[in-house]
Design an enzyme around this catalytic site. Structure first.
Site, PDB file in Angstrom:
ATOM      1  N   ASP A  95      16.736  -3.575 -35.193  1.00 58.12           N
ATOM      2  CA  ASP A  95      17.045  -4.419 -36.334  1.00 58.12           C
ATOM      3  C   ASP A  95      18.291  -3.880 -36.970  1.00 58.12           C
ATOM      4  O   ASP A  95      18.229  -2.858 -37.548  1.00 58.12           O
ATOM      5  CB  ASP A  95      15.808  -4.607 -37.284  1.00 58.12           C
ATOM      6  CG  ASP A  95      16.255  -5.422 -38.376  1.00 58.12           C
ATOM      7  OD1 ASP A  95      17.623  -6.118 -38.345  1.00 58.12           O
ATOM      8  OD2 ASP A  95      15.816  -5.348 -39.350  1.00 58.12           O
ATOM      9  N   ASP A  97      20.979  -4.278 -39.655  1.00 57.96           N
ATOM     10  CA  ASP A  97      21.054  -5.118 -40.713  1.00 57.96           C
ATOM     11  C   ASP A  97      22.474  -4.768 -41.352  1.00 57.96           C
ATOM     12  O   ASP A  97      22.476  -3.525 -41.553  1.00 57.96           O
ATOM     13  CB  ASP A  97      20.143  -4.971 -41.833  1.00 57.96           C
ATOM     14  CG  ASP A  97      19.879  -5.956 -42.915  1.00 57.96           C
ATOM     15  OD1 ASP A  97      21.187  -6.703 -43.208  1.00 57.96           O
ATOM     16  OD2 ASP A  97      19.083  -6.407 -43.274  1.00 57.96           O
ATOM     17  N   ASP A 272      16.629  -0.386 -38.464  1.00 63.27           N
ATOM     18  CA  ASP A 272      15.411  -0.293 -39.279  1.00 63.27           C
ATOM     19  C   ASP A 272      14.286   0.327 -38.640  1.00 63.27           C
ATOM     20  O   ASP A 272      13.885  -0.447 -37.780  1.00 63.27           O
ATOM     21  CB  ASP A 272      15.190  -1.457 -40.083  1.00 63.27           C
ATOM     22  CG  ASP A 272      14.079  -1.218 -41.137  1.00 63.27           C
ATOM     23  OD1 ASP A 272      13.244  -0.447 -40.929  1.00 63.27           O
ATOM     24  OD2 ASP A 272      13.673  -2.425 -41.653  1.00 63.27           O
TER      25      ASP A 272
END
Lengths: 322, 485
Positions: A95, A97, A272
């Site tokens: 992930d 972000d 993450d």
């Protein structure tokens, strides 16, 4: 473009007029019955969980009637998804972000075109390593609304536990400084990471380069003083030509060591890691609406040409009057 | 010529030796040949005749004793164990290896401290033995062993799943290309030769892979096979009839050897033996991550920091600091029957940390109080009640590894951190130093520097027995897996 939240009416419009259940990627549709679904109806987190859909039609109806604030499905496949029981395997997920990129050149509050592009560069780098070093395939990239999800469905890794996944994360992001001292037959030799053009040292070099090229004076790095940062900014054009030896000499070997150590620990937040090591995570459903920013979570066909502000904006945003 | 079974008793040669022996009959009989080999060894030092192993069982115990003394005894003298590196004992050594694995498997099982010690001892012993061989010999041995262990020339890194999962090797240590592990020189040159500039590709191969990486993989794979074998024995023993009493007796003796360092050499920072007793918390001994969490979490990750990280740490540090060494699961009430300490000392400290968060955690997420109770083992309830205890498990403190992943902003390691794998081990190590310091301080009040905790010199005694078991973490992350943010 203004990234403001979607109203309940806009959500309804999206799911009834624009969204099609076949927009959900095939890799999810064909494993629908083995996955857990979760929903956030009020914008307070996904607390409606343990949902299972026997076919896409049930899911289609649910989305149309409930028009959730956010929709998620598990990365895990279960024998009994309704009880989150009988775990079979799970996608390997990264992930990225845009809001949480450790060294951002934009300095914006939320996300903007600059940091989304930076996230895209990171995703490119990660995918190169996933394919080139780790030799994995069946990789899908999804725009999440605020960044990107890399979802790996290669059976070689889907059965792996959290510990192996955490090792994979560390390899991909470059969170360990490769050793520079080697010995052979009682003699010691020095090999800096940038002199090794393959394997993990090369991955590390790539990630450090990416970080140094984006660094600014406000970037906080452990034990790295403003003076070092100034020196980096002054000499970093050497890196564009891969003149690492000269760059290190300009910074000074001791300060250089401190610098790469600091960047290595920042690298751990490139993705993450919690998402990658969680074997039962639920992840935003591609094609669903990210109501917080009014964008569509979108399966990306071509990362090179993908532009979230073109390809992930729902129609209602263009129809807004204010 | 050295037999491969001297390094890897689980190799076909090793298995042949066991097959030849046949049964347990006569397993504790004297073996004059073994005694002769030991005494004949020119580098062997013998202080007392009793030290000479005279049968398989004694040899087995010597293997464990060597490892324990090497790790814990400051006066360890390797010459007293020279015979362990003498390949003429191979056939006795192989049998003693199997006896140890079986004894430990039957009695203690794969997740025990005994298993860990056995596996590590085997790894160290292989390295010790390799060190005694000539370069040519050791290369040959490594190549032969690897050919046997890897089955194939091309190995995908996922083959090492188990070694990676148990952190015996790190993925970043391997040289990978297209998923394949590169070990062979020709293969290396073929794939990377053209990319290497300003350096000699052959010498780069020698440095990056050469003997060292191959040896590492061989050693770690044999360690993993040893662990797997103990597991197999354990599983078989569970469905079989009574185990052989000789094995049970040997297992007890192994446990005795392992208990010895606690009595004689002490654990941790040179402290003088005895178990870690629970006592009032001393914030001076807290690791940097706990100190940082106590200052208040300013951005994301407030819940994880308070519920998953601080709650287990504070409760274990106060009530059961020994958990990893004891390896016995307990409930809070086993340590605090009236729950008074929990109510008056543990919870207040956790709540204080929650209050210091920005915004204060319970202001917008009051339900996290229930989650704190759950992590203490009292189910999902708003108050601590004995009748609910056991509905959930009392979470053990997160390892440093996990903290780095879950709460990277908390991890600001200092020198002590390098020696530990879990914040609780840090606390146990420092609490002794801090206490001794207090004592010294009151002994000699004219010594102002002794009050400064940062001045403490850290002892370098190995503490791995404690923190290795810190890998035993809660795998049940069910209630912690929220959706993507």
């Amino acid at each position: 473009m203004d990234l403001k939240p979607a109203t309940p009416n806009e959500r309804r419009q999206y799911y009834r007029e624009e969204w099609d259940v076949n927009d959900i990627p095939e890799f999810i549709r064909k494993t629908l019955t083995q996955r857990e679904f979760g929903f956030d109806h009020m914008g307070r987190g996904p607390n409606d969980r343990y949902r299972v859909f026997q076919n896409t039609d049930y899911l289609r109806k649910f989305m149309r009637y409930r028009t959730p604030f956010a929709a998620y499905s598990s990365v895990a496949f279960y024998h009994k998804p309704r009880r989150r029981d009988g775990w079979i395997k799970a996608e390997l997920v990264f992930d990225v972000d845009a809001k949480d990129i450790p060294i951002r050149s934009c300095g914006c509050e939320n996300v903007c075109e600059i940091c989304l592009n930076q996230a895209k560069d990171i995703v490119h780098g990660l995918i190169d390593t996933i394919q080139g070093d780790l030799g994995l395939s069946d990789i899908h990239v999804v725009y999440s609304g605020r960044g990107y999800h890399i979802r790996v469905l290669d059976d070689k890794v889907m059965g792996m536990d959290s510990d192996v996944r955490s090792q994979i994360v560390k390899y991909l992001v470059g969170s360990d400084v490769p050793r520079s001292e080697y010995s052979s037959h009682g003699m010691k030799y020095n090999l800096e990471h940038f002199t090794v053009p393959f394997g993990y040292p090369q991955v590390f070099t790539d990630r450090v380069k990416q970080a140094l090229l984006n660094l600014n004076l406000d970037t906080e790095i452990d034990e790295v003083s403003k003076d070092i940062k100034k020196a980096v900014i002054k000499h970093r054009e050497l890196l564009s030509e891969d003149q690492w030896g000269l760059f290190r000499k300009e910074i000074g070997p001791v300060r250089y060591a401190r610098l790469v150590k600091g960047i290595a620990s920042l690298n751990l937040t490139l993705v993450d890691a919690k998402v990658s090591i969680d074997l039962k995570r639920i992840l935003r459903l591609p094609s669903s609406l990210h109501s917080g920013v009014s964008m569509k979570s979108t399966l990306i066909k071509n990362l090179e040409t993908f532009d979230p502000f073109q390809d992930a904006v729902p129609k209602f945003v263009y129809e807004r009057k204010d | 010529m050295v037999s491969i079974s001297f390094l890897n008793p689980l190799s076909p040669e090793g298995k042949d030796i066991v097959r030849e022996l046949g049964s347990f009959e006569g397993i504790s009989d004297d073996i004059p040949e073994l005694r002769r080999l030991v005494t004949r060894n020119p580098s062997q030092e013998i202080v007392d005749d009793k030290e000479i192993p005279s049968n398989y069982l004694e040899l087995a115990l010597k293997r464990i004793e060597w490892y324990i003394k090497k790790k814990h005894d400051r006066e360890f003298n390797s010459r007293r164990y020279s015979f362990l590196s003498d390949y003429s004992i191979t056939k006795y050594d192989v049998i003693s290896f199997y006896l140890l694995c079986q004894a430990i498997g039957v009695k203690f099982g794969p997740n025990s401290r005994e298993t860990r010690v056995m596996v590590e001892a085997q790894g160290d012993l292989i390295q010790e033995r390799m060190g005694k061989l000539s370069i040519q010999e050791s290369r040959l041995m490594v190549d032969q062993s690897l050919a046997m262990l890897l089955h194939d020339d091309m190995v995908h890194w996922t083959f090492f799943q188990e070694l990676l999962s148990t952190r015996k090797i790190r993925l970043t240590e391997l040289v990978l290309d297209n998923g394949e592990l590169i070990l062979n020189e020709e293969d290396f040159l073929h794939r990377f030769g053209s990319r290497i500039k300003h350096r000699n590709p052959d010498s780069m191969y020698q440095l990056l892979i050469g003997d060292e990486l191959k040896e590492l993989i061989m050693v770690k794979m044999i360690m993993q096979e040893t662990e797997d074998y103990i597991k197999q024995v354990h599983e078989k023993a569970r469905v079989m009839v009574e185990p052989n009493p000789i094995l049970l007796e040997l297992a007890d003796e192994v446990a005795e050897v392992l208990a010895e360092p606690m009595q004689h050499y002490g654990y941790g920072s040179g402290r003088s033996g005895g178990p870690m007793k629970a006592g009032p918390l001393n914030p001076l001994a807290f690791p940097p991550c706990v100190k940082k969490a106590l200052e208040g979490i300013k951005s994301g990750g407030r819940n994880d920091a308070i519920v998953l990280f601080m709650t287990p740490f504070v409760s274990y540090a106060r009530l059961y600091p020994d958990v990893f060494r004891m390896n016995i699961t307990k409930r809070v009430s086993d340590q605090d029957p009236q729950l008074q300490i929990t109510e008056n000392e543990v919870l207040p400290l956790i709540y204080e940390a929650a209050q210091r968060c920005v915004p204060p955690l319970f202001d917008d997420q009051p339900q996290e109080k229930v989650n704190i109770n759950a992590k203490l083992g009292f189910g999902m309830h708003s108050t601590l009640k004995m009748e609910h205890e056991g509905e959930t498990t009392w979470y053990t403190p997160m390892s440093c590894e996990k903290i780095k992943l879950h709460l990277p902003h908390l991890c600001r390691p200092d020198d002590v951190c390098k020696k530990i794998g879990n914040p609780l081990s840090y606390y146990n190590r420092r609490i002794w130093e801090v206490m001794n310091l207090d004592k010294e301080d009151s002994d000699s009040e004219d010594n102002p520097s002794s009050n400064n905790v940062d001045n403490i010199q850290n002892s370098d005694i190995q503490n791995s027995d404690i923190e290795n078991s810190a890998n035993n973490e809660n795998k049940n992350s069910d209630d912690s897996n929220s959706g993507e943010g």
